[in-house]
Design a protein around this motif. Structure first.
Motif, short mmCIF file in Angstrom:
data_model
loop_
_atom_site.label_atom_id
_atom_site.label_comp_id
_atom_site.label_asym_id
_atom_site.label_seq_id
_atom_site.Cartn_x
_atom_site.Cartn_y
_atom_site.Cartn_z
N GLY A 89 -40.70 -25.65 -65.95
CA GLY A 89 -40.22 -24.46 -65.28
C GLY A 89 -41.41 -23.58 -64.96
N SER A 90 -41.44 -23.02 -63.75
CA SER A 90 -42.58 -22.21 -63.35
C SER A 90 -42.10 -20.98 -62.61
CB SER A 90 -43.52 -23.03 -62.45
OG SER A 90 -44.70 -22.32 -62.15
N GLY A 91 -42.74 -19.85 -62.87
CA GLY A 91 -42.33 -18.58 -62.26
C GLY A 91 -43.38 -18.04 -61.32
N GLY A 92 -44.16 -17.08 -61.82
CA GLY A 92 -45.16 -16.44 -60.98
C GLY A 92 -46.18 -17.41 -60.43
N ALA A 93 -46.55 -18.42 -61.22
CA ALA A 93 -47.54 -19.38 -60.75
C ALA A 93 -47.01 -20.21 -59.59
CB ALA A 93 -47.96 -20.30 -61.89
N LEU A 94 -45.70 -20.34 -59.50
CA LEU A 94 -45.09 -21.11 -58.42
C LEU A 94 -44.90 -20.27 -57.16
CD1 LEU A 94 -43.66 -23.74 -57.47
CD2 LEU A 94 -41.54 -22.79 -58.42
N LEU A 95 -44.36 -19.06 -57.33
CA LEU A 95 -44.00 -18.24 -56.18
C LEU A 95 -44.98 -17.11 -55.87
CD1 LEU A 95 -40.13 -17.77 -56.58
CD2 LEU A 95 -41.41 -19.70 -55.65
N GLN A 96 -45.82 -16.72 -56.83
CA GLN A 96 -46.62 -15.52 -56.63
C GLN A 96 -48.13 -15.76 -56.68
OE1 GLN A 96 -45.24 -12.72 -55.77
NE2 GLN A 96 -46.87 -11.24 -55.94
N LYS A 97 -48.56 -16.76 -57.42
CA LYS A 97 -50.01 -16.96 -57.58
C LYS A 97 -50.58 -17.74 -56.42
CE LYS A 97 -51.26 -17.66 -61.86
NZ LYS A 97 -51.65 -18.35 -63.14
N VAL A 98 -50.31 -17.25 -55.22
CA VAL A 98 -50.83 -17.82 -53.98
C VAL A 98 -51.15 -16.64 -53.06
CG1 VAL A 98 -49.60 -20.02 -54.11
CG2 VAL A 98 -48.49 -18.04 -53.05
N ASN A 99 -51.97 -16.87 -52.06
CA ASN A 99 -52.23 -15.83 -51.07
C ASN A 99 -52.60 -16.49 -49.74
OD1 ASN A 99 -55.17 -16.36 -51.11
ND2 ASN A 99 -55.11 -15.34 -53.12
N ARG A 100 -52.86 -15.66 -48.73
CA ARG A 100 -53.12 -16.22 -47.40
C ARG A 100 -54.37 -17.08 -47.39
NH1 ARG A 100 -55.31 -14.35 -42.23
NH2 ARG A 100 -56.03 -12.40 -43.16
N GLY A 103 -35.92 -39.30 -61.51
CA GLY A 103 -37.13 -39.10 -60.71
C GLY A 103 -37.63 -37.68 -60.79
N THR A 104 -38.13 -37.18 -59.68
CA THR A 104 -38.71 -35.84 -59.66
C THR A 104 -37.70 -34.76 -59.31
OG1 THR A 104 -39.33 -36.12 -57.34
CG2 THR A 104 -40.97 -36.73 -59.00
N ALA A 105 -36.47 -35.13 -58.96
CA ALA A 105 -35.53 -34.18 -58.35
C ALA A 105 -35.40 -32.87 -59.12
CB ALA A 105 -34.16 -34.84 -58.21
N PHE A 106 -35.34 -32.94 -60.45
CA PHE A 106 -35.13 -31.74 -61.27
C PHE A 106 -36.30 -31.48 -62.21
CE2 PHE A 106 -30.85 -32.81 -59.93
CZ PHE A 106 -30.29 -31.57 -59.67
N LYS A 107 -37.45 -32.03 -61.91
CA LYS A 107 -38.56 -31.95 -62.85
C LYS A 107 -39.38 -30.66 -62.77
CE LYS A 107 -38.13 -35.64 -65.31
NZ LYS A 107 -37.79 -35.49 -66.74
N LEU A 108 -39.17 -29.85 -61.76
CA LEU A 108 -39.84 -28.54 -61.69
C LEU A 108 -38.80 -27.51 -61.28
CD1 LEU A 108 -42.42 -26.87 -61.95
CD2 LEU A 108 -42.88 -27.33 -59.54
N HIS A 109 -38.51 -26.60 -62.19
CA HIS A 109 -37.45 -25.61 -62.00
C HIS A 109 -38.07 -24.25 -61.66
CE1 HIS A 109 -33.09 -24.92 -62.65
NE2 HIS A 109 -33.47 -23.67 -62.83
N ASP A 110 -37.51 -23.59 -60.66
CA ASP A 110 -38.02 -22.30 -60.20
C ASP A 110 -37.52 -21.17 -61.10
OD1 ASP A 110 -38.69 -19.98 -58.87
OD2 ASP A 110 -37.47 -20.38 -57.10
N PHE A 111 -38.45 -20.54 -61.84
CA PHE A 111 -38.16 -19.37 -62.67
C PHE A 111 -38.76 -18.10 -62.07
CE2 PHE A 111 -38.15 -22.03 -66.88
CZ PHE A 111 -36.90 -22.53 -66.55
N GLY A 112 -39.07 -18.10 -60.76
CA GLY A 112 -39.96 -17.09 -60.23
C GLY A 112 -39.37 -15.83 -59.66
N PHE A 113 -38.05 -15.67 -59.62
CA PHE A 113 -37.45 -14.50 -58.96
C PHE A 113 -38.05 -13.19 -59.47
CE2 PHE A 113 -33.05 -13.27 -57.05
CZ PHE A 113 -33.63 -12.21 -56.36
N ARG A 114 -38.12 -13.02 -60.77
CA ARG A 114 -38.61 -11.76 -61.33
C ARG A 114 -40.10 -11.55 -61.14
NH1 ARG A 114 -37.22 -12.97 -67.51
NH2 ARG A 114 -35.42 -13.83 -66.41
#
Length: 815
Positions: free
Chosen positions: A386-397, A186-197
């Motif tokens: 896998g998604s990095g900045g677009a997952l954790l950083q490309k957002v704002n208030r 299913g979806t459990a592992f289909k999007l991996h967080d690469f966003g720490f850096r």
């Protein structure tokens, strides 16, 4: 994630708020404010997954947060901050107010906070949090906390961003015929967080990483795992990863050494999953000539009867859509002999190879890639993202236009005054007024048309609008304003009051609340309250062969009292050929036998449902059976007797007793009789319906399972972690691998064996004739079937306690 300045609540606000204590109307005693999403700047993002408040409550607000030292530090900072660079200005800082909190409340914050349960998915433009001071002398405190509390926008927005991508992936899986929903499918592992850096701080990584893990189980942002344990009561790691290469570990072998570098990856990690970046020089050549040719046999050999392994190919450049389609076509061609087809006719790579796209991945590119896959006849299950900045950083208030606004003040004498803003230049910033409750729309059975909120109509319209019922766009919820709601029906929950966190949410319940249809946690059980394991005081059993018996964790059920099935099954003892499942056709099976519609690939067999026996509250975990050959038993039926090499009699004479429900098993973990799956040329495989990510029958390190059809995860005592192996017996959820008999002997012997380990039929070459020597353990029973005896777990090996044989490797003992 702590430091002196971050721990000073008096410094955790905007500068101008330090001066607001002088600006409220005379006689103000209470300030009531609320937090909401006023919409979204992304098309179609009409709802938000509320998450993250608990972190801020526990990290910054709970307990004694105001001290003399913090007041002195803040006074010094603000005096300089509001000075002119030459002279300090100590007058703006409200030292007296903070000293009052210290002296009157012991340094605890006199505020009350109500909030939506975390993980709740709520339409935009509804109230999510309310805050009010509880001491009339601290009216200024409510909105002083705005700066900190509004930062909930970040984990909430990342969580929602991740969830929208989960919905896109789910849609792609459904449209291409991929319906293996249970983790790790299913979806459990289909999007991996690469966003720490790619985030702005370690705290951002923790909070954003947590937001993502509400929806998925894959992450490389390790700090989020620690945050979950500290702030959301997670007892184990909530995210998982695999060994993977980066460009430096591949390119350091040189251009001519790329093939050797890739071969090294397969050899260094021969089992389990391993990912290898493949675009260092030519990703298409790598897929065709290296993975699809030179290393093909090594890749295919990663799945065997005793192990499971998967190579994950990672491209990391180029147009994501075009590159993924091109790579997939190459791999489908190179491994064509093992490619299968889903029920929608889309091609699926064999389970030993997959692809992860980790470049240019976001909420817009994922649906584009999956739509191309659908059009090109490629199954969505072939790829992970896998998604990095677009997952954790490309957002704002402003992604969800989050705001914290005052809605009411109460003056001396109890007079309440509605407070709101309604700027002529932006009606989207109009705020709600008065006391608020969030209710189901169905809780408002009747109302007049004028009760429904209508915004200000032009420059001369009523400022603040008219009506008090703010219905959500989908019509399911309503924020009732002006104090006209029913507090008993308020969906907001008291979570904080006077320095104490009143309500804590576990990460598992948040996941379940936020899940989507057919998601990883949709049918998972509620998290049980933690209890101490039951302990039974019994006389110690003597050591055998110098090995001290292990204590039991739960009371044994007397042999005579154990329930028995009406008719035991005959069970040959040859090793089964379990295969990770591919496209299947499944039909429910009646008690006693299973019906399977044969197809040209392995089949599923469901666990039959015994009358009045609770089943696990999730789809069964199935083990695959190869297609029957001429003269072989059909799948779902017991195999005829087979003679095991060296045995004095055919093992068909050994009676298999299906495991019964144990007396102390929680209701949600009870499991009925397993199904038999006939695997031609081998003994049958048995499988019940285990609970996902839950220990079976007892709290033990012997088996912690995350199920893949046909696979199980086993953790041996003393091992470093779980390892995958094919499921080869009724190991998951049916007691010991071979049924009741061994467990009963183990209980009488006063020691326990790890669940999931089959302890029977390990003595190859002769019958077990020495059982009578173990009178202490075996005398109460009739002689056991030939070739069977209980065994002791010791240092990763099984010991034969009846026959006094030497130890045998664990793998030799597993059937």
């Amino acid at each position: 994630m702590t430091s002196a300045w971050m721990d000073n609540i008096i410094l955790l606000s905007d500068s101008y708020k330090v001066s607001h204590w002088r600006q409220y109307p005379p006689g103000t005693q209470y300030v009531y404010s609320y937090f909401e999403s006023r919409g979204s700047d992304r098309d179609g993002w009409d709802e938000v997954c509320f998450f993250g408040l608990q972190y801020f409550l526990k990290r910054y607000l709970a307990g004694v947060v105001v001290t003399r030292e913090k007041i002195d530090q803040a006074a010094k900072v603000y005096a300089q901050h509001f000075g002119d660079g030459v002279s300090d200005n100590p007058d703006l800082f409200f030292r007296e107010g903070w000293e009052y909190i210290l002296e009157k409340h012991g340094g605890r914050l006199p505020v009350k906070i109500k909030a939506l349960p975390e993980g709740t998915v709520m339409p935009n433009k509804t109230v999510l949090v309310t805050v009010i001071n509880t001491d009339p002398e601290c009216f200024w405190l409510t909105n002083f906390l705005e700066t900190l509390l509004v930062q909930v926008w970040y984990p909430m927005t990342v969580c929602t961003n991740s969830r929208y991508q989960k919905l896109s992936i789910q849609k792609g899986l459904e449209e291409t015929g991929c319906e293996d929903w249970a983790p790790p499918g299913g979806t459990a592992f289909k999007l991996h967080d690469f966003g720490f850096r790619g985030v702005s701080s370690v705290e951002s990584a923790a909070l954003g990483g947590l937001g993502h893990l509400v929806n998925f189980m894959g992450s490389d942002t390790v700090i989020a795992l620690a945050a979950a344990q500290e702030f959301y009561s997670a007892k184990r790691a909530i995210g998982f990863s695999i060994p993977a290469s980066e460009h430096s570990t591949i390119t350091s072998w040189g251009v001519e050494g790329e093939l050797d570098a890739m071969q090294n990856m397969l050899e260094q990690y021969p089992t389990g999953l391993v990912a290898c970046v493949s675009d260092s020089f030519d990703v298409f050549k790598a897929c065709r000539e290296y993975w699809g040719d030179a290393l093909k046999d090594k890749i295919k050999g990663r799945i065997s009867e005793t192990s499971f392994g998967q190579l994950v190919v990672r491209p990391d450049s180029g147009d994501p859509e075009e590159t993924c389609v091109a790579i997939m076509k190459i791999l489908l061609e190179q491994f064509a002999e093992d490619v299968t087809v889903t029920k929608t006719g889309h091609k699926l790579l064999p389970p030993y190879i997959r692809v992860i796209q980790g470049d240019g991945v976001d909420y817009q590119s994922i649906p584009k890639i999956l739509n191309r896959f659908k059009d090109e006849g490629i199954a969505a299950a072939n790829i992970t993202f896998g998604s990095g900045g677009a997952l954790l950083q490309k957002v704002n208030r402003d992604t969800f236009k989050v705001a914290f606004k005052c809605a009411e003040i109460i003056l001396e004498g109890g007079e309440s005054r509605e407070v709101f803003k309604d700027p002529l230049t932006d009606d989207g910033k109009a705020s709600k007024k008065g006391r608020l409750t969030l209710q189901l729309a169905s809780d408002i059975p009747s109302y007049a048309p004028e009760d429904v909120y209508q915004p200000r109509q032009g420059p001369d319209g009523v400022k603040g609008g008219t009506g008090h019922l703010h219905f959500s766009p989908d019509g399911k919820y309503v924020t009732v304003a002006s104090g006209k709601g029913d507090p008993e029906k308020d969906l907001l929950v008291d979570v904080f009051e006077n320095g104490e966190v009143l309500k804590e949410y576990k990460f598992g319940e948040i996941r379940k609340r936020a899940d989507i249809p057919n998601g990883p946690w949709e049918n998972s059980p509620d998290e049980p309250e933690e209890e101490e394991p039951a302990k039974v005081e019994k006389a110690a059993a003597p050591a055998l062969n110098g090995v001290k018996p292990q204590p039991q964790l739960a009371p044994a059920m007397p042999y005579a009292a154990m329930p028995r099935p009406a008719a035991p099954f005959v069970m040959p003892t040859m090793r089964s050929a379990s295969i990770p499942s591919q496209p299947m056709v499944m039909q429910p099976s009646p008690v006693g036998a299973a019906r399977v519609t044969p197809v040209n690939r392995p089949s599923f067999v469901a666990a039959p449902q015994a009358p009045q026996v609770p089943q696990v509250n999730r789809p069964p975990s199935f083990v695959a059976a190869p297609m029957p050959q001429a003269g072989m038993t059909q799948p779902g039926m017991p195999q005829p007797g087979m003679t095991q090499p060296g045995m004095t009699q055919p093992q068909a004479q050994s009676m298999y007793v299906p495991s019964q429900i144990r007396p102390a098993v929680p209701a949600q973990m009870q499991i009925a009789h397993p199904s038999f799956v006939a695997a031609p040329g081998y003994r049958p495989s048995f499988v019940a319906a285990p609970m996902q990510q839950a220990p079976m029958y007892a709290s033990t390190s012997g088996l912690q399972a995350t199920m893949r059809p046909g696979m199980m995860m086993m953790t041996s005592p003393g091992s470093m972690g779980p390892t995958s192996m094919p499921q080869r017996s009724a190991s998951l959820g049916v007691g010991f691998g071979m049924g009741n008999t061994v467990q009963e002997w183990a209980e009488m012997a006063d020691w326990a064996m790890p669940l999931g380990v089959s302890a029977s039929f390990v003595k190859l070459g002769s019958a077990c004739s020495g059982w009578r020597a173990c009178k202490l353990f075996c005398q109460p029973f009739a002689p056991p079937p030939l070739g069977t005896c209980p065994h002791r777990w010791s240092s990763g090996r099984l010991w034969d306690v009846c026959c006094e044989q030497k130890s045998v490797p664990l793998e030799s003992a597993l059937l």
